[in-house]
Design a protein around this motif. Structure first.
Motif, PDB file in Angstrom:
ATOM      1  N   ALA A 123      26.080  61.343  38.444  1.00 58.41           N
ATOM      2  CA  ALA A 123      24.809  62.066  38.559  1.00 58.41           C
ATOM      3  C   ALA A 123      24.031  61.646  39.809  1.00 58.41           C
ATOM      4  CB  ALA A 123      23.966  61.841  37.319  1.00 58.41           C
ATOM      5  N   LYS A 124      24.228  60.392  40.219  1.00 57.56           N
ATOM      6  CA  LYS A 124      23.546  59.877  41.402  1.00 57.56           C
ATOM      7  C   LYS A 124      24.453  59.857  42.626  1.00 57.56           C
ATOM      8  CE  LYS A 124      20.287  56.894  38.910  1.00 57.56           C
ATOM      9  NZ  LYS A 124      19.775  55.505  38.738  1.00 57.56           N
ATOM     10  N   ASN A 125      25.693  60.340  42.460  1.00 60.88           N
ATOM     11  CA  ASN A 125      26.667  60.342  43.568  1.00 60.88           C
ATOM     12  C   ASN A 125      26.831  58.952  44.174  1.00 60.88           C
ATOM     13  OD1 ASN A 125      26.985  63.129  43.260  1.00 60.88           O
ATOM     14  ND2 ASN A 125      25.299  63.550  44.661  1.00 60.88           N
ATOM     15  N   THR A 126      26.887  57.963  43.328  1.00 59.73           N
ATOM     16  CA  THR A 126      26.914  56.574  43.784  1.00 59.73           C
ATOM     17  C   THR A 126      27.983  55.779  43.038  1.00 59.73           C
ATOM     18  OG1 THR A 126      24.556  56.661  44.299  1.00 59.73           O
ATOM     19  CG2 THR A 126      25.541  54.488  44.131  1.00 59.73           C
ATOM     20  N   VAL A 127      28.633  54.899  43.782  1.00 68.78           N
ATOM     21  CA  VAL A 127      29.604  53.977  43.219  1.00 68.78           C
ATOM     22  C   VAL A 127      29.116  52.562  43.501  1.00 68.78           C
ATOM     23  CG1 VAL A 127      32.003  53.210  43.257  1.00 68.78           C
ATOM     24  CG2 VAL A 127      31.457  55.612  43.616  1.00 68.78           C
ATOM     25  N   TYR A 128      29.339  51.675  42.543  1.00 67.74           N
ATOM     26  CA  TYR A 128      28.858  50.301  42.672  1.00 67.74           C
ATOM     27  C   TYR A 128      30.016  49.310  42.578  1.00 67.74           C
ATOM     28  CZ  TYR A 128      24.526  52.679  41.359  1.00 67.74           C
ATOM     29  OH  TYR A 128      23.464  53.542  41.298  1.00 67.74           O
ATOM     30  N   LEU A 129      29.806  48.165  43.178  1.00 69.52           N
ATOM     31  CA  LEU A 129      30.733  47.049  42.998  1.00 69.52           C
ATOM     32  C   LEU A 129      29.884  45.807  42.728  1.00 69.52           C
ATOM     33  CD1 LEU A 129      33.728  46.198  43.040  1.00 69.52           C
ATOM     34  CD2 LEU A 129      33.364  45.439  45.403  1.00 69.52           C
ATOM     35  N   GLN A 130      29.890  45.384  41.479  1.00 69.83           N
ATOM     36  CA  GLN A 130      29.185  44.163  41.096  1.00 69.83           C
ATOM     37  C   GLN A 130      30.125  42.993  41.318  1.00 69.83           C
ATOM     38  OE1 GLN A 130      25.925  43.653  39.925  1.00 69.83           O
ATOM     39  NE2 GLN A 130      26.454  41.491  40.143  1.00 69.83           N
ATOM     40  N   MET A 131      29.693  42.048  42.126  1.00 67.63           N
ATOM     41  CA  MET A 131      30.538  40.902  42.475  1.00 67.63           C
ATOM     42  C   MET A 131      29.868  39.618  41.997  1.00 67.63           C
ATOM     43  SD  MET A 131      31.737  42.036  46.296  1.00 67.63           S
ATOM     44  CE  MET A 131      30.118  41.772  47.004  1.00 67.63           C
ATOM     45  N   ASN A 132      30.527  38.937  41.083  1.00 67.58           N
ATOM     46  CA  ASN A 132      30.013  37.686  40.541  1.00 67.58           C
ATOM     47  C   ASN A 132      30.949  36.531  40.896  1.00 67.58           C
ATOM     48  OD1 ASN A 132      27.920  39.141  39.261  1.00 67.58           O
ATOM     49  ND2 ASN A 132      29.186  39.481  37.445  1.00 67.58           N
ATOM     50  N   SER A 133      30.452  35.324  40.738  1.00 66.16           N
ATOM     51  CA  SER A 133      31.253  34.111  41.007  1.00 66.16           C
ATOM     52  C   SER A 133      31.953  34.211  42.357  1.00 66.16           C
ATOM     53  CB  SER A 133      32.281  33.920  39.882  1.00 66.16           C
ATOM     54  OG  SER A 133      31.652  33.808  38.628  1.00 66.16           O
ATOM     55  N   LEU A 134      31.194  34.572  43.351  1.00 64.22           N
ATOM     56  CA  LEU A 134      31.774  34.794  44.669  1.00 64.22           C
ATOM     57  C   LEU A 134      32.330  33.522  45.267  1.00 64.22           C
ATOM     58  CD1 LEU A 134      29.196  37.367  45.963  1.00 64.22           C
ATOM     59  CD2 LEU A 134      31.670  37.724  45.914  1.00 64.22           C
ATOM     60  N   LYS A 135      33.426  33.683  46.015  1.00 65.23           N
ATOM     61  CA  LYS A 135      34.117  32.570  46.657  1.00 65.23           C
ATOM     62  C   LYS A 135      34.141  32.787  48.175  1.00 65.23           C
ATOM     63  CE  LYS A 135      37.314  32.362  42.718  1.00 65.23           C
ATOM     64  NZ  LYS A 135      38.749  32.414  42.312  1.00 65.23           N
ATOM     65  N   PRO A 136      34.299  31.744  48.943  1.00 62.13           N
ATOM     66  CA  PRO A 136      34.378  31.921  50.406  1.00 62.13           C
ATOM     67  C   PRO A 136      35.482  32.895  50.818  1.00 62.13           C
ATOM     68  CG  PRO A 136      34.020  29.612  49.891  1.00 62.13           C
ATOM     69  CD  PRO A 136      34.245  30.321  48.577  1.00 62.13           C
ATOM     70  N   GLU A 137      36.561  32.935  50.056  1.00 64.10           N
ATOM     71  CA  GLU A 137      37.649  33.857  50.400  1.00 64.10           C
ATOM     72  C   GLU A 137      37.318  35.318  50.127  1.00 64.10           C
ATOM     73  OE1 GLU A 137      37.837  31.092  48.496  1.00 64.10           O
ATOM     74  OE2 GLU A 137      39.236  31.368  46.808  1.00 64.10           O
ATOM     75  N   ASP A 138      36.177  35.578  49.523  1.00 63.22           N
ATOM     76  CA  ASP A 138      35.725  36.960  49.348  1.00 63.22           C
ATOM     77  C   ASP A 138      35.016  37.478  50.599  1.00 63.22           C
ATOM     78  OD1 ASP A 138      34.830  36.077  45.991  1.00 63.22           O
ATOM     79  OD2 ASP A 138      36.585  37.248  46.631  1.00 63.22           O
ATOM     80  N   THR A 139      34.803  36.610  51.569  1.00 68.35           N
ATOM     81  CA  THR A 139      34.152  37.019  52.804  1.00 68.35           C
ATOM     82  C   THR A 139      34.971  38.078  53.524  1.00 68.35           C
ATOM     83  OG1 THR A 139      33.055  34.882  53.098  1.00 68.35           O
ATOM     84  CG2 THR A 139      33.391  36.224  55.071  1.00 68.35           C
ATOM     85  N   ALA A 140      34.329  39.196  53.813  1.00 70.78           N
ATOM     86  CA  ALA A 140      35.029  40.324  54.435  1.00 70.78           C
ATOM     87  C   ALA A 140      34.033  41.446  54.670  1.00 70.78           C
ATOM     88  CB  ALA A 140      36.161  40.828  53.536  1.00 70.78           C
ATOM     89  N   VAL A 141      34.487  42.453  55.399  1.00 66.37           N
ATOM     90  CA  VAL A 141      33.750  43.717  55.453  1.00 66.37           C
ATOM     91  C   VAL A 141      34.269  44.568  54.305  1.00 66.37           C
ATOM     92  CG1 VAL A 141      33.232  45.780  56.780  1.00 66.37           C
ATOM     93  CG2 VAL A 141      33.461  43.566  57.945  1.00 66.37           C
ATOM     94  N   TYR A 142      33.364  45.076  53.497  1.00 68.63           N
ATOM     95  CA  TYR A 142      33.716  45.884  52.339  1.00 68.63           C
ATOM     96  C   TYR A 142      33.477  47.358  52.644  1.00 68.63           C
ATOM     97  CZ  TYR A 142      34.395  41.774  49.447  1.00 68.63           C
ATOM     98  OH  TYR A 142      34.881  40.601  48.922  1.00 68.63           O
ATOM     99  N   TYR A 143      34.491  48.160  52.351  1.00 70.03           N
ATOM    100  CA  TYR A 143      34.440  49.583  52.627  1.00 70.03           C
ATOM    101  C   TYR A 143      34.540  50.391  51.334  1.00 70.03           C
ATOM    102  CZ  TYR A 143      35.657  48.184  57.394  1.00 70.03           C
ATOM    103  OH  TYR A 143      35.672  47.596  58.637  1.00 70.03           O
ATOM    104  N   CYS A 144      33.739  51.417  51.259  1.00 64.30           N
ATOM    105  CA  CYS A 144      33.836  52.388  50.181  1.00 64.30           C
ATOM    106  C   CYS A 144      34.742  53.521  50.650  1.00 64.30           C
ATOM    107  CB  CYS A 144      32.441  52.919  49.864  1.00 64.30           C
ATOM    108  SG  CYS A 144      32.374  54.211  48.625  1.00 64.30           S
ATOM    109  N   ALA A 145      35.556  54.052  49.747  1.00 69.53           N
ATOM    110  CA  ALA A 145      36.470  55.123  50.118  1.00 69.53           C
ATOM    111  C   ALA A 145      36.606  56.121  48.979  1.00 69.53           C
ATOM    112  CB  ALA A 145      37.839  54.538  50.470  1.00 69.53           C
ATOM    113  N   ALA A 146      36.889  57.368  49.352  1.00 71.11           N
ATOM    114  CA  ALA A 146      37.020  58.428  48.365  1.00 71.11           C
ATOM    115  C   ALA A 146      38.371  59.123  48.502  1.00 71.11           C
ATOM    116  CB  ALA A 146      35.900  59.452  48.540  1.00 71.11           C
ATOM    117  N   SER A 147      39.065  59.238  47.385  1.00 72.01           N
ATOM    118  CA  SER A 147      40.352  59.924  47.345  1.00 72.01           C
ATOM    119  C   SER A 147      40.164  61.221  46.575  1.00 72.01           C
ATOM    120  CB  SER A 147      41.393  59.043  46.658  1.00 72.01           C
ATOM    121  OG  SER A 147      42.636  59.716  46.548  1.00 72.01           O
ATOM    122  N   GLN A 148      40.175  62.339  47.296  1.00 70.99           N
ATOM    123  CA  GLN A 148      39.855  63.631  46.685  1.00 70.99           C
ATOM    124  C   GLN A 148      40.742  63.931  45.477  1.00 70.99           C
ATOM    125  OE1 GLN A 148      37.550  65.980  48.548  1.00 70.99           O
ATOM    126  NE2 GLN A 148      37.354  66.726  46.465  1.00 70.99           N
TER     127      GLN A 148
END
Length: 123
Positions: free
Chosen positions: A74-99
């Motif tokens: 309804a809001k045309n939005t996707v979320y990614l909740q990230m908990n217990s983050l680690k240094p190895e999670d460091t990155a550029v995060y990209y959203c993508a859509a597969s029609q």
């Protein structure tokens, strides 16, 4: 042409949390699979999580139990909740859509990409 805009990245200490948002310019009811990828320096882009129109989810082994993907059509939005983050999670995060979602587990299966948001996990 669907435009995707990510937000919510930043610097967080190990063990902390962040919630990424991906806002789409058009109705995502027609998008079968929405995904979050990440790319760390010197590494290949990898699929972190994906969610289908019906709500089925996929998570990479490295984030299972820590990350949660969700979509609000309804809001045309996707979320990614990230908990217990680690240094190895460091990155550029990209959203993508597969029609059509037929090759949702491959980079080439995604038709639209956001510009990315930086997530840095460091003390």
């Amino acid at each position: 042409q669907v435009q995707l805009v990510e937000s919510g990245g930043g610097l967080v200490q190990p063990g902390g949390s962040l919630r990424l948002s991906c806002a789409a310019s058009e109705n995502i009811f027609s998008i079968n699979v929405m995904g979050w990828y990440r790319q760390a320096p010197g590494k290949e882009r990898e699929l972190v999580a994906a969610i289908t129109l019906g709500g089925s989810t996929y998570y990479a082994d490295s984030v299972k139990g820590r990350f949660t993907i969700s979509r609000d059509n309804a809001k045309n939005t996707v979320y990614l909740q990230m908990n217990s983050l680690k240094p190895e999670d460091t990155a550029v995060y990209y959203c993508a859509a597969s029609q059509y979602g037929s090759r949702w587990n491959l980079i080439i299966g995604y038709d639209y990409w956001g510009q990315g948001t930086q997530v840095t996990v460091s003390s």
